[in-house]
Write a protein that holds these residues in place. Structure first.
Motif, mmCIF file in Angstrom:
data_model
loop_
_atom_site.group_PDB
_atom_site.id
_atom_site.type_symbol
_atom_site.label_atom_id
_atom_site.label_comp_id
_atom_site.label_asym_id
_atom_site.label_seq_id
_atom_site.Cartn_x
_atom_site.Cartn_y
_atom_site.Cartn_z
ATOM 1 N N GLU A 158 83.787 33.868 -8.233
ATOM 2 C CA GLU A 158 82.820 32.850 -8.610
ATOM 3 C C GLU A 158 83.435 31.850 -9.588
ATOM 4 O O GLU A 158 84.356 32.182 -10.334
ATOM 5 C CB GLU A 158 81.599 33.474 -9.279
ATOM 6 C CG GLU A 158 80.887 34.545 -8.489
ATOM 7 C CD GLU A 158 81.376 35.937 -8.798
ATOM 8 O OE1 GLU A 158 80.630 36.908 -8.530
ATOM 9 O OE2 GLU A 158 82.505 36.073 -9.314
ATOM 10 N N CYS A 189 81.629 30.122 -4.766
ATOM 11 C CA CYS A 189 82.135 31.470 -4.512
ATOM 12 C C CYS A 189 83.169 31.379 -3.400
ATOM 13 O O CYS A 189 82.832 31.058 -2.260
ATOM 14 C CB CYS A 189 81.011 32.402 -4.111
ATOM 15 S SG CYS A 189 81.552 34.044 -3.596
ATOM 16 N N TRP A 199 73.608 35.541 -3.703
ATOM 17 C CA TRP A 199 73.788 35.477 -5.149
ATOM 18 C C TRP A 199 72.723 36.342 -5.817
ATOM 19 O O TRP A 199 71.567 36.357 -5.393
ATOM 20 C CB TRP A 199 73.638 34.048 -5.653
ATOM 21 C CG TRP A 199 74.711 33.111 -5.203
ATOM 22 C CD1 TRP A 199 74.728 32.367 -4.052
ATOM 23 C CD2 TRP A 199 75.912 32.783 -5.911
ATOM 24 N NE1 TRP A 199 75.870 31.620 -4.002
ATOM 25 C CE2 TRP A 199 76.608 31.848 -5.128
ATOM 26 C CE3 TRP A 199 76.453 33.177 -7.132
ATOM 27 C CZ2 TRP A 199 77.840 31.302 -5.522
ATOM 28 C CZ3 TRP A 199 77.670 32.636 -7.535
ATOM 29 C CH2 TRP A 199 78.351 31.720 -6.730
ATOM 30 N N GLN A 213 76.849 26.942 2.494
ATOM 31 C CA GLN A 213 78.157 27.495 2.825
ATOM 32 C C GLN A 213 79.021 26.448 3.487
ATOM 33 O O GLN A 213 78.526 25.555 4.156
ATOM 34 C CB GLN A 213 78.000 28.708 3.742
ATOM 35 C CG GLN A 213 77.313 28.393 5.055
ATOM 36 C CD GLN A 213 76.969 29.637 5.855
ATOM 37 O OE1 GLN A 213 77.237 30.747 5.438
ATOM 38 N NE2 GLN A 213 76.339 29.455 6.997
ATOM 39 N N CYS A 227 78.267 36.448 -7.016
ATOM 40 C CA CYS A 227 78.314 36.226 -5.580
ATOM 41 C C CYS A 227 78.507 37.580 -4.914
ATOM 42 O O CYS A 227 79.319 38.383 -5.389
ATOM 43 C CB CYS A 227 79.472 35.287 -5.265
ATOM 44 S SG CYS A 227 79.820 35.058 -3.535
ATOM 45 N N TRP A 284 80.738 42.568 -4.640
ATOM 46 C CA TRP A 284 80.433 41.342 -5.380
ATOM 47 C C TRP A 284 81.581 40.975 -6.303
ATOM 48 O O TRP A 284 82.499 41.765 -6.519
ATOM 49 C CB TRP A 284 79.131 41.488 -6.171
ATOM 50 C CG TRP A 284 79.017 42.740 -6.955
ATOM 51 C CD1 TRP A 284 79.447 42.962 -8.226
ATOM 52 C CD2 TRP A 284 78.418 43.961 -6.502
ATOM 53 N NE1 TRP A 284 79.155 44.255 -8.587
ATOM 54 C CE2 TRP A 284 78.522 44.879 -7.557
ATOM 55 C CE3 TRP A 284 77.803 44.357 -5.322
ATOM 56 C CZ2 TRP A 284 78.035 46.178 -7.461
ATOM 57 C CZ3 TRP A 284 77.327 45.639 -5.227
ATOM 58 C CH2 TRP A 284 77.429 46.544 -6.289
#
Length: 122
Positions: free
Chosen positions: A6, A22, A33, A68, A92, A112
């Protein structure tokens, strides 16, 4: 295994905006998230899948946008109208079974990142 990094956190005044990024490698079919403030439980914020289907927590609906860039394997969280209660470490996460699970069932995530701090002052 997905690797996530991130960036984009920082300090902002109430009502301001920030955009988190991210960078992801690996399986990114469903990404999201979540955040965690000191002394509080993790809170799912938003998730998106490769079809562009999105889900949001009620607390951020209309203020945050997840997006994205598949070409860059990068995910974003645009945060607007920030409030002091939005202050938290933001993470993220990858490999959610669905976008709804990405917001409501954080234990289903496969992994993550290290997180990025967001601080909103009043």
């Amino acid at each position: 295994q997905v690797q996530l990094q991130e960036s984009g956190g920082g300090s902002v005044q109430s009502g301001g905006s920030l955009k988190l990024s991210c960078a992801a490698s690996g399986d990114t079919r469903c990404m999201g998230w979540f955040r965690q403030a000191p002394g509080k439980e993790r809170e799912g914020i938003a998730a998106i899948d490769t079809d562009g289907i999105r889900a949001y927590a009620d607390s951020v609906q209309g203020r945050f946008t997840i997006s994205q860039d598949n070409a860059k394997s990068t995910f974003y969280l645009q945060m607007s109208s920030l409030k002091p209660e939005d202050s938290a470490m933001y993470y993220c996460a990858a490999d959610c079974p669905s976008v709804v699970a990405g917001v409501e069932s954080l234990d289903d995530y496969g992994g993550w990142g290290q997180g990025t701090q967001v601080t909103v002052s009043s």
